[in-house]
Design an enzyme around this catalytic site. Structure first.
Site, mmCIF file in Angstrom:
data_model
loop_
_atom_site.group_PDB
_atom_site.id
_atom_site.type_symbol
_atom_site.label_atom_id
_atom_site.label_comp_id
_atom_site.label_asym_id
_atom_site.label_seq_id
_atom_site.Cartn_x
_atom_site.Cartn_y
_atom_site.Cartn_z
ATOM 1 N N ASP A 196 0.910 -1.673 0.152
ATOM 2 C CA ASP A 196 -0.257 0.120 0.164
ATOM 3 C C ASP A 196 0.956 1.263 0.371
ATOM 4 O O ASP A 196 2.078 1.159 0.646
ATOM 5 C CB ASP A 196 -1.097 -0.161 1.148
ATOM 6 C CG ASP A 196 -1.491 0.999 0.968
ATOM 7 O OD1 ASP A 196 -2.525 1.202 -0.248
ATOM 8 O OD2 ASP A 196 -2.606 1.333 2.553
ATOM 9 N N HIS A 239 2.332 3.004 -8.541
ATOM 10 C CA HIS A 239 2.958 1.410 -8.925
ATOM 11 C C HIS A 239 4.262 0.634 -9.755
ATOM 12 O O HIS A 239 4.494 -0.019 -9.397
ATOM 13 C CB HIS A 239 2.123 1.469 -9.888
ATOM 14 C CG HIS A 239 0.158 1.518 -9.475
ATOM 15 N ND1 HIS A 239 0.033 0.487 -8.359
ATOM 16 C CD2 HIS A 239 -0.574 2.546 -9.769
ATOM 17 C CE1 HIS A 239 -1.000 1.128 -7.575
ATOM 18 N NE2 HIS A 239 -1.649 2.156 -8.645
ATOM 19 N N LEU A 284 12.459 -19.915 -3.766
ATOM 20 C CA LEU A 284 10.846 -19.747 -3.286
ATOM 21 C C LEU A 284 9.560 -19.231 -3.990
ATOM 22 O O LEU A 284 9.658 -19.449 -5.251
ATOM 23 C CB LEU A 284 11.384 -18.312 -3.410
ATOM 24 C CG LEU A 284 9.876 -16.813 -2.782
ATOM 25 C CD1 LEU A 284 9.506 -16.941 -1.443
ATOM 26 C CD2 LEU A 284 10.706 -15.638 -3.270
#
Length: 249
Positions: A19, A36, A130
């Site tokens: 956020d 973004h 991962l």
């Protein structure tokens, strides 16, 4: 990092609500999409840090089912950015032995994006490092309802008895049910809510809220969150005395 992080206390699964992109851009008098785009650098840094410190699963909340309510030009820019990242980052992920998974209601994402997602997941499906889960057009309430629909269909087909539905059975039907539940959820940007993210999966998750805006979040900030997590006692319904006693077993 202010605290030394013991390897035994590093969370297996970290979930992040990314956020603050728009606020980061506004502070610089830039359009929201610039925030973004800047946030992609933070994604790269966090992935590298998770690999470096042995975190097994990283789940990123990229686009919620509620984000469609944002201005159309911002939504279109986000979809284009998603395409851009998939086209340019997947080979790097594959080289780093990362397995990519995208969870959410994917139909609305469109044909082009779904083809890229399918290709990326297929390329990385056998990787053993991962697990990078990206929640796109995802909502926790949707996830729970979708799991219910799956189980109802199994009951109607005679494949499952209603009395056999347990927490474990339900868990297997939700997104990421085959992975360890999130140990730590980080939300950047200063807000203190989970915004319909992994509602079922985060029943016992530890939460960490930071005012740092997502484009400014890097290895240092992630390790500070992990250090904070390492200092907590996770009791899962037990008393402190019971937890201490179990450590000696």
């Amino acid at each position: 990092m202010s605290k030394e992080v013991a390897l035994s206390t590093v969370p297996r699964h970290v979930a992040i609500i990314m956020d603050g992109n728009n606020r980061w851009a506004k502070k610089r008098f830039l359009p929201g999409v610039a925030g973004h785009k800047a946030g992609v650098k933070s994604v790269r840094a966090v992935i590298d840090t998770c690999i470096k410190h042995g975190i097994e699963v990283l789940t990123l909340f990229a686009f919620s089912s509620e984000n469609w309510r944002r201005p159309e030009d911002e939504v279109n820019a986000l979809m284009s950015l998603f395409v851009y990242v998939l086209e340019r980052e997947v080979k790097k992920l594959h080289k780093s032995n990362v397995r990519l998974r995208v969870v959410g209601e994917r139909e609305r994402l469109g044909v082009q994006l779904n083809k890229l997602i399918d290709s990326a997941e297929a390329l990385t499906c056998n990787n053993t490092g991962l697990v990078l889960a990206v929640a796109a057009n995802y909502g926790g309430q949707w996830d729970v309802v979708n799991a219910c629909k799956k189980l109802v269909a199994q009951v109607q087909a005679g494949e499952l008895a209603c009395d056999d539905i347990s927490e474990d059975v339900f868990n297997a039907a939700v997104s990421l049910g085959d992975l360890p539940a999130p140990d730590l959820c980080i939300r950047t940007g200063g807000e203190k809510r989970i915004s319909n993210f992994l509602l079922w999966q985060m029943a016992y998750t530890e939460f960490y809220f930071t005012p740092t805006l997502w484009p400014d979040f890097r290895e240092k900030q992630l390790l500070e969150a992990v250090a904070d997590f390492s200092g907590r006692q996770r009791r899962f319904g037990h008393t402190t005395e019971q937890v201490e006693a179990m450590k000696g077993v």
